[in-house]
Write a protein that holds these residues in place. Structure first.
Motif, PDB file in Angstrom:
ATOM      1  N   LEU A 148       4.060   8.034  -4.950  1.00  0.00           N
ATOM      2  CA  LEU A 148       3.172   8.502  -3.895  1.00  0.00           C
ATOM      3  C   LEU A 148       1.864   7.717  -3.963  1.00  0.00           C
ATOM      4  O   LEU A 148       1.246   7.634  -5.009  1.00  0.00           O
TER       5      LEU A 148
ATOM      6  N   ASP B 169       7.330   5.701  -1.658  1.00  0.00           N
ATOM      7  CA  ASP B 169       8.037   6.738  -0.925  1.00  0.00           C
ATOM      8  C   ASP B 169       7.148   7.447   0.068  1.00  0.00           C
ATOM      9  O   ASP B 169       7.609   7.866   1.118  1.00  0.00           O
ATOM     10  N   LEU B 170       5.872   7.581  -0.244  1.00  0.00           N
ATOM     11  CA  LEU B 170       5.020   8.444   0.571  1.00  0.00           C
ATOM     12  C   LEU B 170       3.587   7.966   0.503  1.00  0.00           C
ATOM     13  O   LEU B 170       3.126   7.538  -0.543  1.00  0.00           O
TER      14      LEU B 170
ATOM     15  N   LEU C  45      -3.314  13.531   9.297  1.00  0.00           N
ATOM     16  CA  LEU C  45      -1.955  12.994   9.253  1.00  0.00           C
ATOM     17  C   LEU C  45      -1.181  13.516   8.065  1.00  0.00           C
ATOM     18  O   LEU C  45       0.034  13.623   8.125  1.00  0.00           O
TER      19      LEU C  45
ATOM     20  N   MET D 213       1.031  13.484   5.243  1.00  0.00           N
ATOM     21  CA  MET D 213       1.972  12.593   4.580  1.00  0.00           C
ATOM     22  C   MET D 213       2.667  11.706   5.603  1.00  0.00           C
ATOM     23  O   MET D 213       3.254  12.199   6.560  1.00  0.00           O
ATOM     24  N   ILE D 214       2.572  10.416   5.399  1.00  0.00           N
ATOM     25  CA  ILE D 214       3.272   9.495   6.288  1.00  0.00           C
ATOM     26  C   ILE D 214       4.041   8.477   5.453  1.00  0.00           C
ATOM     27  O   ILE D 214       3.681   8.239   4.310  1.00  0.00           O
ATOM     28  N   PRO D 215       5.104   7.915   6.003  1.00  0.00           N
ATOM     29  CA  PRO D 215       5.761   6.846   5.257  1.00  0.00           C
ATOM     30  C   PRO D 215       4.937   5.563   5.344  1.00  0.00           C
ATOM     31  O   PRO D 215       4.118   5.399   6.239  1.00  0.00           O
ATOM     32  N   CYS D 216       5.184   4.664   4.412  1.00  0.00           N
ATOM     33  CA  CYS D 216       4.382   3.447   4.317  1.00  0.00           C
ATOM     34  C   CYS D 216       4.482   2.597   5.579  1.00  0.00           C
ATOM     35  O   CYS D 216       3.559   1.869   5.914  1.00  0.00           O
ATOM     36  N   THR D 217       5.602   2.697   6.277  1.00  0.00           N
ATOM     37  CA  THR D 217       5.796   1.858   7.452  1.00  0.00           C
ATOM     38  C   THR D 217       4.982   2.316   8.644  1.00  0.00           C
ATOM     39  O   THR D 217       4.932   1.624   9.649  1.00  0.00           O
ATOM     40  N   SER D 218       4.344   3.505   8.541  1.00  0.00           N
ATOM     41  CA  SER D 218       3.587   3.996   9.693  1.00  0.00           C
ATOM     42  C   SER D 218       2.138   3.578   9.692  1.00  0.00           C
ATOM     43  O   SER D 218       1.378   4.005  10.549  1.00  0.00           O
TER      44      SER D 218
END
Lengths: 279, 543
Positions: free
Chosen positions: B453, B516-517, B524, B526-531
């Motif tokens: 995380l 992972d997070l 926002l 928790m978002i994934p890294c790609t966001s």
């Protein structure tokens, strides 16, 4: 409308149309609740709607019911309600609620339209458990005069690994789509996803957009208990570690594409859509 | 009227003649500028032609012949040849470019700049020609403006590289020296032998701080900024949050002591006053991404001050803005992130942290106060040994900790349930830039299937894109790696060994597949890294 009436109405809706998703029934119930509500303030209205959703999750502990309820609340209160009169505000909210309901009843058709092109003639499909959305997709594909054969596994997927080498693609439904792009579905889905990844077969998920939920599990343990077990088990049993869970979590790395009424998404795009919906 | 047949034997020059004549025929006067430009263009192309002539004259002639022969009098072929002509225009020596690419590569960099300039000018000419043509003739112009679009799309946008990653380019260094001279700031000299992979970055010695070359009291630089620069270069203030907050406080002092000189506007003059300070701080220690964003914000706020605003009012407004920024983006953000992060900490967890991140320490302390039962493993690494600071803070609160060095990470990971990492910046392609060693820990954690995380405030999200740790990094003092053990200092005379280089990297870059997070603020959670690029897009729209 008190709790019993709420539950009764919900059960009634489920009985009337067994083809309807439980989340849609829940949203119909909430709309009815809104219409009959005699509250005086907006804040009070919102609180009572939230408690109604919690009550409904007590009846049917699927992820979709809670996510659908939350989205319903978000959708109707998204507009700036500038009307001074509470009754007019409520009217606006009711209209928006009806609009929302209409949109999501069309969602299954939209998903089917998007997905059936991915089923090629002569394909062999594997699916898991009973999903009405997958059924709709397959019906539509059959309607387009495509010939394909389907293998169905129960939640005792002993045969998933054996059958995967004969199969071209895997389609499953979802009970909930989480923020990371992973899905929550009937137990056994995770195994199937792992197997299909090992065989390099595409793993498709079909889900309506109201199933998007603001959870972010890191692993199987991280899924909240209230979704893992059936509603009756939650009320009666004390120690959950001995109970058999009914759902599992499939991480986004195993999913190829998600078909929703918002379009065909990759798992990383789910978070984008959620940000747009909630921000 | 001018005939509509074009013979593209010498594409570019002919085209210029066309433009000349076309303009004349339309009765427009070419301005002086346009005339100069056209002249320069012709000269440039002639020069390029000469260069390529002795290399690939035969080949170019051969290739040009089919072009010339494909020019009959009918319209469609002229259209196709006019298509070829403008598409050839952007590359100055049109057909001989592929021929010239084969030989000497050393020529290429020198040529490329000239090529790019000529390309740009040629593009401008083409655009102007199409604009003029739109008012006049149709047929020809349509043909020229149509193919203008595809070649333009194919042209890569030439972006300027920041100077701090072009240290091995003498022209860039000269430009920097000139700029610093203008701002009256001393230039800091690089120290020691640089490992060749990183020779494009600065490497300074801590024993030679920039402040030694600045006269005290300095007339050009505000004393608060001098103090700040010294604190940065000596490593007294470290950590991206601490550096940003110190920077903002120093700028507050600057604004308080500022008086608008007569005949000047505060909004413009103050920004110009800040520029030499920023160069000075950059020389003391390269700016971090968070500091860069803070400076952008301040500059924007200053330039948005209306001109009729009185000085006192303007100053108090600015001070207020800075206070708000610190409060919202750093302090309140930390609270919001802690609230989301605590949901992910369950009883019985074993949490691994690396180095000293103020945010991660804050989260763990908050979680402990909310009576979560967990224990912490602190991973540390040389030469900074920042983990000791984190260890001190956590143990003070009463959290049970274990301390290991990074070499023991794979031994300790099987018992870890979660890894919490801080970040220096989050890049626009989802990569995480953090203290060197972070990427290693993320990799090993992924191999052991332990969730990673990353906690990061939104003001550290930056528009840069990087896929490796070489392109843009910071080299710290190489003498830090010298250590005395049992009375012996082996590396003391490393400078005298010609084949030895000491490398002390500060940052590294972790790809999003290992994370992972991402827990962040602004609602926002928790978002994934790609966001991360989505957040950047939404933020830009808001602003």
């Amino acid at each position: 409308m008190n709790e019993e009436e709420l539950v009764e109405y919900f059960r009634d809706q489920m009985r009337k149309d067994p083809d309807m998703a439980s989340a849609v029934a829940a949203i119909r119930t909430l709309l009815e609740f809104l219409k009959r509500d005699k509250g005086e303030t907006l804040l009070g209205l919102r609180e009572s709607l939230t408690s109604a959703t919690t009550c409904l999750t007590g009846v049917d502990s699927s992820v979709a019911v809670s996510s659908g309820g939350e989205l319903f609340l978000r959708f109707i209160s998204l507009t700036s309600l500038e009307h001074q009169d509470l009754s007019r505000c409520k009217k606006v909210m009711e209209e928006r609620g009806e609009l929302f309901l209409e949109k999501i009843s069309m969602s299954r058709a939209k998903v089917a339209k998007l997905c059936h092109t991915f089923i090629k003639d002569g394909a062999k499909i594997l699916t898991h458990s009973y999903s009405r959305v997958v059924l709709r997709v397959l019906e539509k594909a059959a309607g387009e005069k495509k010939r394909f054969s389907v293998y169905v596994t129960e939640s005792q997927p002993d045969a998933a690994g054996y059958v995967l080498e004969k199969v071209d693609l895997v389609i499953v439904g979802a009970e909930g789509v989480v923020e990371s792009g992973g899905i929550i579905n009937k137990i056994g889905t995770y195994q199937m996803a792992l197997c299909s990844k090992a065989h390099n077969k595409p793993f498709y998920v079909v889900a309506e957009s109201f199933k998007f939920v603001r959870l972010y599990p890191l692993n199987q343990q991280d899924v909240p208990d209230k979704f893992k077990y059936k509603a009756d088990t939650l009320k009666t049993v004390e120690n959950f570690s001995e109970e058999h869970p009914v759902i599992d979590y499939t991480p986004p790395s195993l999913i190829t594409l998600l078909f929703t009424d918002l379009g065909v998404l990759t798992p990383s795009a789910v978070s984008d859509e959620l940000i747009k919906l909630y921000l | 009227m001018y005939p509509s047949i074009i013979c593209p034997t010498e594409g570019p020059d002919k085209k210029d003649d066309m433009q000349f004549d076309r303009a004349k025929s339309e009765g427009k006067e070419l301005t002086k500028e346009e005339k100069q430009r056209l002249r320069k263009e012709k000269k440039q192309q002639k020069k390029n032609k000469e260069k390529k002539d002795d290399k690939a004259s035969q080949e170019s002639e051969k290739e040009k012949k089919p072009l010339g022969s494909a020019a009959p009098a009918s319209q469609p072929p002229t259209q196709s040849t006019t298509q070829k002509a403008p598409s050839a225009v952007p590359a100055p020596a049109p057909v001989s470019v592929p021929a010239s690419e084969a030989p000497v590569l050393a020529d290429k960099p020198a040529k490329s700049k000239a090529e790019l300039k000529a390309e740009r000018r040629a593009r401008q000419e083409a655009e102007r020609a199409s604009k003029q043509g739109k008012k006049g003739e149709t047929g020809q112009q349509a043909a020229t403006s149509k193919p203008k679009a595809p070649p333009n799309e194919l042209q890569p946008v030439v972006k300027r590289l920041p100077e701090h990653i072009q240290v091995d380019n003498p022209d860039v260094l000269k430009k920097l020296a000139k700029k610093l001279e203008r701002q009256q700031i001393p230039l800091r000299m690089d120290y020691g032998y640089k490992v060749s992979l990183f020779s494009h970055l600065h490497q300074y010695s801590r024993k030679a701080p920039l402040t030694q070359q600045v006269s005290i009291p300095s007339t050009v630089i505000h004393p608060a900024v001098v103090r700040l620069g010294l604190q940065y270069s000596q490593g007294i203030v470290t950590g991206s949050n601490a550096r940003s907050v110190a920077l903002l406080h120093a700028f507050k002092q600057v604004i308080r002591d500022y008086t608008t000189p007569p005949n000047e506007e505060l909004s413009r003059d103050l920004v110009n006053k800040l520029k030499p300070y920023i160069s000075f701080l950059n020389q003391c220690r390269p700016l971090s991404a968070s500091m860069g964003n803070a400076i952008k914000y301040i500059k924007k706020e200053i330039s948005n001050i209306p001109s009729q605003c009185k000085e006192e009012e303007a100053k108090s407004k600015l001070l207020n803005c800075i206070e708000c920024y610190i409060n919202e983006k750093i302090i309140l953000a930390a609270k919001a992130i802690a609230k989301s992060a605590i949901e992910k900490i369950s009883d019985g967890d074993v949490i691994l942290i690396y180095g000293c991140s103020s945010l991660v320490n804050h989260i763990l302390c908050e979680a402990f106060e909310k009576s979560r039962k967990f224990r912490v493993i602190v991973v540390d690494s040389r030469p900074r040994l920042e983990g000791r600071e984190a260890l001190r803070r956590l143990v003070q609160k009463g959290i049970s900790c274990t301390y290991v060095l990074i070499s023991a990470v794979s031994y300790v990971l099987p018992e870890v349930s979660k890894v919490f990492l801080g970040a220096h910046a989050l890049l626009a392609n989802g990569y995480v830039m953090s203290r060197v060693g972070t990427s290693q820990i993320a990799l090993v954690a992924k191999a052991f299937n332990v969730p990673v995380l990353v906690c990061c405030e939104t003001y550290k999200f930056c528009e840069r894109v990087q896929t490796d740790s070489f392109v843009s990094n910071e080299l710290d003092d190489p003498d830090d790696l010298i250590v005395t053990r049992k009375g012996k200092t082996h590396l003391k005379d490393w400078q005298e060994v010609p084949s030895l280089g000491l490398l002390n990297l500060v940052y590294d870059v972790t790809p999003p597949d290992f994370v992972d997070l991402v827990i962040t603020d602004l609602g926002l959670g928790m978002i994934p890294c790609t966001s991360v690029p989505v957040v950047l897009r939404v933020k830009n729209v808001d602003q």
